[in-house]
Design a protein around this motif. Sequence first.
Motif, PDB file in Angstrom:
ATOM      1  N   SER A 115     -11.327   6.798  11.831  1.00  0.00           N
ATOM      2  CA  SER A 115     -12.176   6.043  10.921  1.00  0.00           C
ATOM      3  C   SER A 115     -12.086   6.585   9.504  1.00  0.00           C
ATOM      4  O   SER A 115     -12.020   5.816   8.536  1.00  0.00           O
ATOM      5  CB  SER A 115     -13.628   6.093  11.418  1.00  0.00           C
ATOM      6  OG  SER A 115     -14.491   5.462  10.507  1.00  0.00           O
ATOM      7  N   THR A 116     -12.077   7.916   9.388  1.00  0.00           N
ATOM      8  CA  THR A 116     -11.953   8.530   8.069  1.00  0.00           C
ATOM      9  C   THR A 116     -10.634   8.165   7.416  1.00  0.00           C
ATOM     10  O   THR A 116     -10.575   7.860   6.213  1.00  0.00           O
ATOM     11  CB  THR A 116     -12.077  10.059   8.185  1.00  0.00           C
ATOM     12  OG1 THR A 116     -13.334  10.382   8.780  1.00  0.00           O
ATOM     13  CG2 THR A 116     -11.976  10.716   6.819  1.00  0.00           C
ATOM     14  N   ARG A 118      -8.834   5.467   8.086  1.00  0.00           N
ATOM     15  CA  ARG A 118      -8.883   4.059   7.718  1.00  0.00           C
ATOM     16  C   ARG A 118      -9.668   3.862   6.423  1.00  0.00           C
ATOM     17  O   ARG A 118      -9.263   3.098   5.548  1.00  0.00           O
ATOM     18  CB  ARG A 118      -9.527   3.229   8.835  1.00  0.00           C
ATOM     19  CG  ARG A 118      -8.588   2.837   9.928  1.00  0.00           C
ATOM     20  CD  ARG A 118      -9.111   1.628  10.685  1.00  0.00           C
ATOM     21  NE  ARG A 118     -10.492   1.775  11.079  1.00  0.00           N
ATOM     22  CZ  ARG A 118     -10.899   2.296  12.227  1.00  0.00           C
ATOM     23  NH1 ARG A 118     -10.001   2.731  13.096  1.00  0.00           N
ATOM     24  NH2 ARG A 118     -12.193   2.381  12.513  1.00  0.00           N
ATOM     25  N   TYR A 119     -10.794   4.556   6.316  1.00  0.00           N
ATOM     26  CA  TYR A 119     -11.620   4.449   5.112  1.00  0.00           C
ATOM     27  C   TYR A 119     -10.866   4.977   3.892  1.00  0.00           C
ATOM     28  O   TYR A 119     -10.891   4.365   2.815  1.00  0.00           O
ATOM     29  CB  TYR A 119     -12.923   5.225   5.310  1.00  0.00           C
ATOM     30  CG  TYR A 119     -13.820   5.219   4.104  1.00  0.00           C
ATOM     31  CD1 TYR A 119     -14.576   4.100   3.795  1.00  0.00           C
ATOM     32  CD2 TYR A 119     -13.906   6.334   3.275  1.00  0.00           C
ATOM     33  CE1 TYR A 119     -15.406   4.078   2.690  1.00  0.00           C
ATOM     34  CE2 TYR A 119     -14.731   6.325   2.158  1.00  0.00           C
ATOM     35  CZ  TYR A 119     -15.477   5.202   1.882  1.00  0.00           C
ATOM     36  OH  TYR A 119     -16.288   5.198   0.777  1.00  0.00           O
ATOM     37  N   ARG A 120     -10.175   6.104   4.079  1.00  0.00           N
ATOM     38  CA  ARG A 120      -9.408   6.665   2.957  1.00  0.00           C
ATOM     39  C   ARG A 120      -8.303   5.707   2.521  1.00  0.00           C
ATOM     40  O   ARG A 120      -8.079   5.504   1.328  1.00  0.00           O
ATOM     41  CB  ARG A 120      -8.840   8.016   3.351  1.00  0.00           C
ATOM     42  CG  ARG A 120      -8.092   8.737   2.230  1.00  0.00           C
ATOM     43  CD  ARG A 120      -7.665  10.120   2.659  1.00  0.00           C
ATOM     44  NE  ARG A 120      -8.819  10.966   2.904  1.00  0.00           N
ATOM     45  CZ  ARG A 120      -9.449  11.639   1.949  1.00  0.00           C
ATOM     46  NH1 ARG A 120      -9.048  11.542   0.696  1.00  0.00           N
ATOM     47  NH2 ARG A 120     -10.487  12.381   2.243  1.00  0.00           N
ATOM     48  N   LEU A 122      -8.314   2.482   2.957  1.00  0.00           N
ATOM     49  CA  LEU A 122      -8.972   1.330   2.341  1.00  0.00           C
ATOM     50  C   LEU A 122      -9.345   1.637   0.891  1.00  0.00           C
ATOM     51  O   LEU A 122      -9.136   0.816  -0.008  1.00  0.00           O
ATOM     52  CB  LEU A 122     -10.209   0.943   3.141  1.00  0.00           C
ATOM     53  CG  LEU A 122     -11.018  -0.247   2.628  1.00  0.00           C
ATOM     54  CD1 LEU A 122     -10.188  -1.521   2.708  1.00  0.00           C
ATOM     55  CD2 LEU A 122     -12.305  -0.396   3.430  1.00  0.00           C
ATOM     56  N   VAL A 123      -9.890   2.823   0.661  1.00  0.00           N
ATOM     57  CA  VAL A 123     -10.298   3.209  -0.692  1.00  0.00           C
ATOM     58  C   VAL A 123      -9.078   3.400  -1.582  1.00  0.00           C
ATOM     59  O   VAL A 123      -9.032   2.930  -2.718  1.00  0.00           O
ATOM     60  CB  VAL A 123     -11.154   4.492  -0.647  1.00  0.00           C
ATOM     61  CG1 VAL A 123     -11.376   5.036  -2.052  1.00  0.00           C
ATOM     62  CG2 VAL A 123     -12.490   4.216   0.017  1.00  0.00           C
TER      63      VAL A 123
END
Length: 614
Positions: A115-116, A118-120, A122-123
């Motif tokens: 998840s981290t 994916r979030y990174r 995405l950002v």
Amino acid sequence: MVRQKPSKWSYIVFGISVLISVVLFIYDWFQPIDISVWLFYLIPLLFTSYAAPRWAAYLLLSICTLLVGLGYFVSASQGFPKVALLNRTIGVTVLWLTIVILLERKRVEDDLRESTQRYRDLVELSPETIYIEQEGMIVFVNRAGVELFGGSTMEDLLGKHVRDFLHPDFRESLPSWVRRAEAETEETPPVEITVRRLDGTPVEMEVSSVPIHYQGRPALQVFARNIATRKRLEDQLRQSQKIEAVGRLAGGIAHDFNNLMTVITGYVGLTKKRSGDPELVTKGLEEIGKASSRATRLTQQLVAFGRKQILQPQILDLNLIVSNMERMLRHLIGEDIELVTILDSGIGKVKADPGQIEQVIVNLALNSRDALPNGGRINIETGNVDLGESVTREQQDLPAGRYVKLLFRDDGIGMDDETKAHMFEPYFTTKEVGKGVGLGLATVYGIIRQTGGDILVESTLGKGTTFTILLPWAAEAEAARDPLELVLDAPPGEETILVVEDEEPVRTLVRETLEDAGYKVFVASDGEEALALLSRNREPIHLLLTDVVMPKIGGRTLASRVSSRYPEMQVLFMTGYFDTDIDRQENPLGRKPVIFKPFTPQELMSKVRELLDG
């Protein structure tokens, strides 16, 4: 959730673990180890749990459970006490609890890591600027942010204070927004600011934020968007709407000017006949002057509304704006619609751009007109409103305080709930194809919100619509009076002035006005003639008074050449083009004084005297 395919190494680890488990079973067969048998099996299980997929760990756990059970039956056949069954049951239970807890923790860690990541991703890959600030310092910024702020790498921005990037106009107001954002628990509404990139160029942005914890400490995650393109499109939209409205006004404006010209030409003829009676001559001249002033106001209002201009918020009296626009609005809405204005003489002042407020009034008037296909009545009202805490909590967006109300009410067709829910959305329209693009009310909403106010709507099908605009009361001094209403008596002068004007009647009038005031005047019909006169003349000339648009050499070029050759000579532009940019800061000549046509002799002498004395 995407899972990776097991690798060759995973199968090797699983095979080794099974082999170790079999070896432990054989050892247990020949030398039973009832009490601590689970500790030996824990070794391959831990190895598999960390290095192989979950299914392999559970499969090995099942195999180990089977081997422990087989070990018991082997030991029981050799005459060992039955207490071994209890020991091995406890051992198997501990094995399952240990491995299941371990696998679940590992699963949570893997999910969190995924998840981290994916979030990174995405950002980092987001086209919007995202950065994190702690105590005002930038501690993280994505690639889009690095590009927006003009950096080459993230390290160019990390550790820098956000305040260093703010445009001076926002350095006082933004800290309060940041404190408010830190106190919120949800995302804050977006605000528009201007920042300076690393190279110093300004960028308009829309920013919002949400409080987070970053590396164990409170922080703000800020989302920023470059809105320069949107602003340009909004300006183009507003300009196109103004042009459309000006086109509708053409017939009414021509009618008004014909009336004014009738007054002027009529009194000119009467004054000639009455030349022997000074009192009647004075009266005729006064009427001519009044008609000229009304024509000037009409021209300035029309041009000011239609021109593209830099937004300049100033202290405004809504009553004055509505009164000045009333005649124009009557032409816009047509003769079959009655326009009634109810203006409260005690209203406060507001701070806004006059051109934008005029556009709001025109758009709402056109919206009401479209709601009255068979004629009707439009009311425009002003007043003061005091909003208490209970009201502002209901409205949510407006703080408590004093507001000035601008109300539009019509008795037209009204709107249903579905239309009211979407009426401020861009491109939403109930008109037929080709009759409208659905941007009028969206523009009104954007202007009012940008000014710090709000717009409320009440409407019922068949009973009409009421728009109520609330603008914050401005706690500043009143704006200056209309210059057309000022009568100025300037002291005489004795300096030398060069007047450059291609229109002979205007040139003659300016020369005679200045000579009557005591000035020595030279005249030229264009920039080329003016430069030739300057090269021949030997006495000092104190002021260049020049038109802007002229044949051959225009006023800007002339002023530039004169300023380089005669730096001590003052320059004053005169022009009838209200959209000229000669008085703007970005002009390469700098800020040059300007007087707009038409002007009175008193205004001209006052401006000249002010410039020469300054």
